[in-house]
Design a protein around this motif. Sequence first.
Motif, PDB file in Angstrom:
ATOM      1  N   PHE A 118      14.690 -10.631   0.306  1.00 36.70           N
ATOM      2  CA  PHE A 118      15.939 -10.220   0.155  1.00 36.70           C
ATOM      3  C   PHE A 118      16.672 -10.224  -0.737  1.00 36.70           C
ATOM      4  O   PHE A 118      16.957 -11.306  -1.622  1.00 36.70           O
ATOM      5  N   THR A 119      17.120  -9.224  -1.785  1.00 36.94           N
ATOM      6  CA  THR A 119      18.056  -8.920  -2.733  1.00 36.94           C
ATOM      7  C   THR A 119      18.864  -7.956  -2.854  1.00 36.94           C
ATOM      8  O   THR A 119      18.621  -6.836  -2.184  1.00 36.94           O
ATOM      9  N   THR A 120      19.985  -7.968  -3.414  1.00 39.74           N
ATOM     10  CA  THR A 120      20.980  -7.072  -3.644  1.00 39.74           C
ATOM     11  C   THR A 120      20.627  -6.071  -4.820  1.00 39.74           C
ATOM     12  O   THR A 120      20.846  -4.857  -4.817  1.00 39.74           O
ATOM     13  N   ASP A 121      19.504  -6.639  -5.670  1.00 40.28           N
ATOM     14  CA  ASP A 121      18.996  -5.580  -6.601  1.00 40.28           C
ATOM     15  C   ASP A 121      20.140  -5.003  -7.408  1.00 40.28           C
ATOM     16  O   ASP A 121      20.281  -3.582  -7.250  1.00 40.28           O
ATOM     17  N   ILE A 122      21.165  -5.529  -7.843  1.00 37.73           N
ATOM     18  CA  ILE A 122      22.359  -4.988  -8.789  1.00 37.73           C
ATOM     19  C   ILE A 122      21.712  -4.019  -9.946  1.00 37.73           C
ATOM     20  O   ILE A 122      20.699  -4.663 -10.316  1.00 37.73           O
ATOM     21  N   ASN A 123      22.690  -3.427 -10.094  1.00 44.60           N
ATOM     22  CA  ASN A 123      21.998  -2.432 -11.329  1.00 44.60           C
ATOM     23  C   ASN A 123      23.237  -2.266 -12.265  1.00 44.60           C
ATOM     24  O   ASN A 123      24.365  -2.966 -12.300  1.00 44.60           O
ATOM     25  N   GLU A 124      23.199  -1.373 -13.229  1.00 45.13           N
ATOM     26  CA  GLU A 124      24.104  -1.429 -14.289  1.00 45.13           C
ATOM     27  C   GLU A 124      25.487  -0.940 -13.866  1.00 45.13           C
ATOM     28  O   GLU A 124      26.660  -1.552 -14.240  1.00 45.13           O
ATOM     29  N   THR A 125      25.596  -0.110 -12.844  1.00 41.52           N
ATOM     30  CA  THR A 125      26.982   0.287 -12.271  1.00 41.52           C
ATOM     31  C   THR A 125      27.651  -1.097 -11.691  1.00 41.52           C
ATOM     32  O   THR A 125      28.764  -1.362 -11.946  1.00 41.52           O
ATOM     33  N   ASP A 126      26.838  -1.719 -10.872  1.00 41.67           N
ATOM     34  CA  ASP A 126      27.436  -3.230 -10.434  1.00 41.67           C
ATOM     35  C   ASP A 126      27.846  -3.902 -11.421  1.00 41.67           C
ATOM     36  O   ASP A 126      28.879  -4.709 -11.118  1.00 41.67           O
ATOM     37  N   VAL A 127      27.292  -3.950 -12.491  1.00 40.56           N
ATOM     38  CA  VAL A 127      27.778  -4.788 -13.657  1.00 40.56           C
ATOM     39  C   VAL A 127      29.125  -4.286 -14.270  1.00 40.56           C
ATOM     40  O   VAL A 127      29.842  -5.287 -14.409  1.00 40.56           O
ATOM     41  N   VAL A 128      29.310  -3.013 -14.034  1.00 40.69           N
ATOM     42  CA  VAL A 128      30.671  -2.670 -14.547  1.00 40.69           C
ATOM     43  C   VAL A 128      31.463  -2.811 -13.345  1.00 40.69           C
ATOM     44  O   VAL A 128      32.709  -3.215 -13.792  1.00 40.69           O
ATOM     45  N   PHE A 129      31.201  -2.373 -12.420  1.00 42.45           N
ATOM     46  CA  PHE A 129      32.405  -2.249 -11.234  1.00 42.45           C
ATOM     47  C   PHE A 129      32.127  -3.678 -10.449  1.00 42.45           C
ATOM     48  O   PHE A 129      33.196  -3.626  -9.469  1.00 42.45           O
ATOM     49  N   GLY A 130      31.366  -4.397 -10.559  1.00 46.34           N
ATOM     50  CA  GLY A 130      31.369  -5.507  -9.656  1.00 46.34           C
ATOM     51  C   GLY A 130      30.369  -5.417  -8.530  1.00 46.34           C
ATOM     52  O   GLY A 130      30.296  -4.264  -7.988  1.00 46.34           O
ATOM     53  N   GLY A 131      29.615  -6.487  -8.292  1.00 44.42           N
ATOM     54  CA  GLY A 131      28.743  -6.249  -6.984  1.00 44.42           C
ATOM     55  C   GLY A 131      29.023  -6.952  -5.766  1.00 44.42           C
ATOM     56  O   GLY A 131      28.079  -6.999  -4.730  1.00 44.42           O
ATOM     57  N   GLU A 132      30.090  -7.250  -5.377  1.00 43.14           N
ATOM     58  CA  GLU A 132      30.777  -7.829  -4.151  1.00 43.14           C
ATOM     59  C   GLU A 132      30.615  -6.871  -3.126  1.00 43.14           C
ATOM     60  O   GLU A 132      30.007  -7.454  -1.874  1.00 43.14           O
ATOM     61  N   LYS A 133      30.784  -5.584  -3.114  1.00 46.24           N
ATOM     62  CA  LYS A 133      30.576  -4.912  -2.220  1.00 46.24           C
ATOM     63  C   LYS A 133      29.117  -4.566  -1.707  1.00 46.24           C
ATOM     64  O   LYS A 133      28.783  -4.454  -0.439  1.00 46.24           O
ATOM     65  N   ARG A 134      28.266  -4.494  -2.672  1.00 41.64           N
ATOM     66  CA  ARG A 134      26.802  -4.400  -2.406  1.00 41.64           C
ATOM     67  C   ARG A 134      26.246  -5.632  -1.527  1.00 41.64           C
ATOM     68  O   ARG A 134      25.577  -5.545  -0.617  1.00 41.64           O
ATOM     69  N   LEU A 135      26.895  -6.985  -2.022  1.00 36.92           N
ATOM     70  CA  LEU A 135      26.607  -8.106  -1.528  1.00 36.92           C
ATOM     71  C   LEU A 135      26.880  -7.958  -0.064  1.00 36.92           C
ATOM     72  O   LEU A 135      26.141  -8.566   0.920  1.00 36.92           O
ATOM     73  N   TYR A 136      28.220  -7.664   0.232  1.00 38.70           N
ATOM     74  CA  TYR A 136      28.638  -7.725   1.590  1.00 38.70           C
ATOM     75  C   TYR A 136      27.784  -6.801   2.624  1.00 38.70           C
ATOM     76  O   TYR A 136      27.435  -7.139   3.425  1.00 38.70           O
ATOM     77  N   LYS A 137      27.306  -5.722   2.048  1.00 38.70           N
ATOM     78  CA  LYS A 137      26.659  -4.794   2.767  1.00 38.70           C
ATOM     79  C   LYS A 137      25.191  -5.118   3.119  1.00 38.70           C
ATOM     80  O   LYS A 137      24.859  -5.036   4.148  1.00 38.70           O
ATOM     81  N   ALA A 138      24.771  -5.738   2.202  1.00 42.42           N
ATOM     82  CA  ALA A 138      23.407  -6.545   2.306  1.00 42.42           C
ATOM     83  C   ALA A 138      23.324  -7.511   3.219  1.00 42.42           C
ATOM     84  O   ALA A 138      22.570  -7.702   4.040  1.00 42.42           O
ATOM     85  N   ILE A 139      24.300  -8.394   3.308  1.00 43.93           N
ATOM     86  CA  ILE A 139      24.455  -9.375   4.426  1.00 43.93           C
ATOM     87  C   ILE A 139      24.729  -8.633   5.878  1.00 43.93           C
ATOM     88  O   ILE A 139      24.107  -9.296   6.818  1.00 43.93           O
ATOM     89  N   LYS A 140      25.550  -7.441   5.889  1.00 44.34           N
ATOM     90  CA  LYS A 140      25.650  -6.987   7.308  1.00 44.34           C
ATOM     91  C   LYS A 140      24.369  -6.395   7.714  1.00 44.34           C
ATOM     92  O   LYS A 140      23.897  -6.453   8.835  1.00 44.34           O
TER      93      LYS A 140
END
Length: 634
Positions: free
Chosen positions: A92-114
């Motif tokens: 399992f991975t959040t696979d963060i990208n360039e957009t997440d680096v700029v705006f933060g990856g916390e929302k993506r992490l929360y969605k992955a957990i859900k």
Amino acid sequence: MSSVSATIQNVFNEPACPKNAAKSEKERKKGCTKQLQPGGAAGGCAFDGAKIALQPITDVAHLVHGPIACEGNSWDNRGAYSSGSTLYRTGFTTDINETDVVFGGEKRLYKAIKEIIEKYNPPSVFVYQTCVPAMIGDDIDAVCKAATKKFGTPIVPVNSPGFVGPKNLGNKLAGEALLAHVIGTEEPDYTTPYDVNIIGEYNLAGEMWQVEPLLKEIGFRILSCISGDAKYHEVARAHRARATMMVCSKAMINITRKLEDLYGIPYFEGSFYGIGDMSDSIRQLAQLCIDRGAPPEFMDRAEAVIAREEKLAWDEIMSYLPRLKGKKVLLITGGVKSWSVVAALQEVGMEIVGTSVKKSTKEDKERIKELMGEDAHAFDDMSPREMYKMLRDAKADIMLSGGRSQFIALKANMPWLDINQERHHAYSGYKGMVDLVKEIDKALYNPIWNQVRTIAPWSNPADSWQAKADAEAAREAAELAADPAKAEAKRRARKICNCKTIDLGTIEDAILASTLTTVEQVVETTHAGSGCTGCRGKIGDILADLAAKAGGPVVELTPEEAEARRRSKKICNCKEVTLGTIEDVVRAERLTTVAEVTAATDAGSGCTGCCEDIEEILDAIVAPAEELTAIAAE
């Protein structure tokens, strides 16, 4: 990152850690504040260490918050087996990208957990912090706390970004995560006087399954195994065990020590490798249970199983003894295996010509000396060329190591056996010892070796790459023999302290120039050994060698000469400021801070690397002066 830094400092101040115990009080207060040197994470970063330590918890979803490569490179790299759930083998991975680096990856992490909870409904999700989200400031603690409250499932943050240190640090950070968020959060349905924890055992190739049935037959109840074939709820109840066996002190000493401090659970370090060590470990575990309330006859049950299993094992091994006796082994491993495998091989009459101690603790090294004698060939690291030469010169008949070293043995046309985490054979317990003997015998006597060592009829032996390599080595040796100055330069260039990149010549020059006689003096003068402290044994050997070459007592200086030499010590290399200059200015101008000293002398205005030394000088001068002032006032 402040909480991560605090956790790391806490880990480095671990009182049960042999390296920390070897430091002076002054060094211990500093902790291990050195910056990670380039290449310091070679062989595994802190994230990798945390992941492989916890991934054998089989029913947990292991979610890596970071680029996909972090999960790809760490997935399934340890052959830990499961008797039940296989969820731990799903990546399992959040696979963060360039957009997440700029705006933060916390929302993506929360969605992955859900998504994981809705699809798999695991008893817990472990979230691993990696370098990129740590550097952009993603707060995985806050996300995990919010997700736990929202979904009612424990979401455990594992703060171990790779850049904070090597794999071993990651092992301990994983342990801190379990102590902070898992252990002690549930109560077992019942307890018995025979409840035990096994810590630092990962069930590689199913090794725990060779030990667990015997422990259960004796009457032990394994309340928790951290982390081989473990379940989340078992780990959560580990605080109710009566005794703990620690299999690998290098990895999770902090868990065992804190279980003892917080819950009064005694522990010992043992090994399941070899017949003798297996029996001793059972006895020690039984004795701890007896000390905590189990009846004395519990030891009789243990001895009955030990006697039966030892006889069965030796009956199977006996036919192999004539074939293995006197065979020489080169052991390239580390940690607990650096001595436990030595003991196992010696039981069947094999001779250890060398063993690696790169990942071994001070206690591991002492055990090696007990087993192999004071002249044991134990090395921190051996270059591929040295391994090859040892095998080619028939100083060893077989090499036991991890997969990364196998090609050296194959190039030397010598047998090799995998004993590291990637192996597919289980070698623990009595049955494991029998299997180890069989595998070594098969490797040694495989008919392929006679064939590969035979030169093909159409080939010229002098044209083989082995012959060319041997000729090159012989040429280099001849050059060094013919040019003593070149040989001496090579000898002096040997790296002693990898943390501070300090070579043998630098240390020898400092010892001779300043008449140093102790390891502490060498550390203070050269900074060698001030990092991980792993090279302090080498420094002691250098001191002993120089003293032996001197052939007499060191010339003593007069008090005036000693004081002049002390004051001439260079504190700031950038600005060439000496200890005496700083002391004089501090006393004359009554300075109390590093900034004031820098303004007055320029010391510390360059690379700032000497600021800690300046602070120590201030402590030595200012604190006694304040005490005298207070006494005078009274």
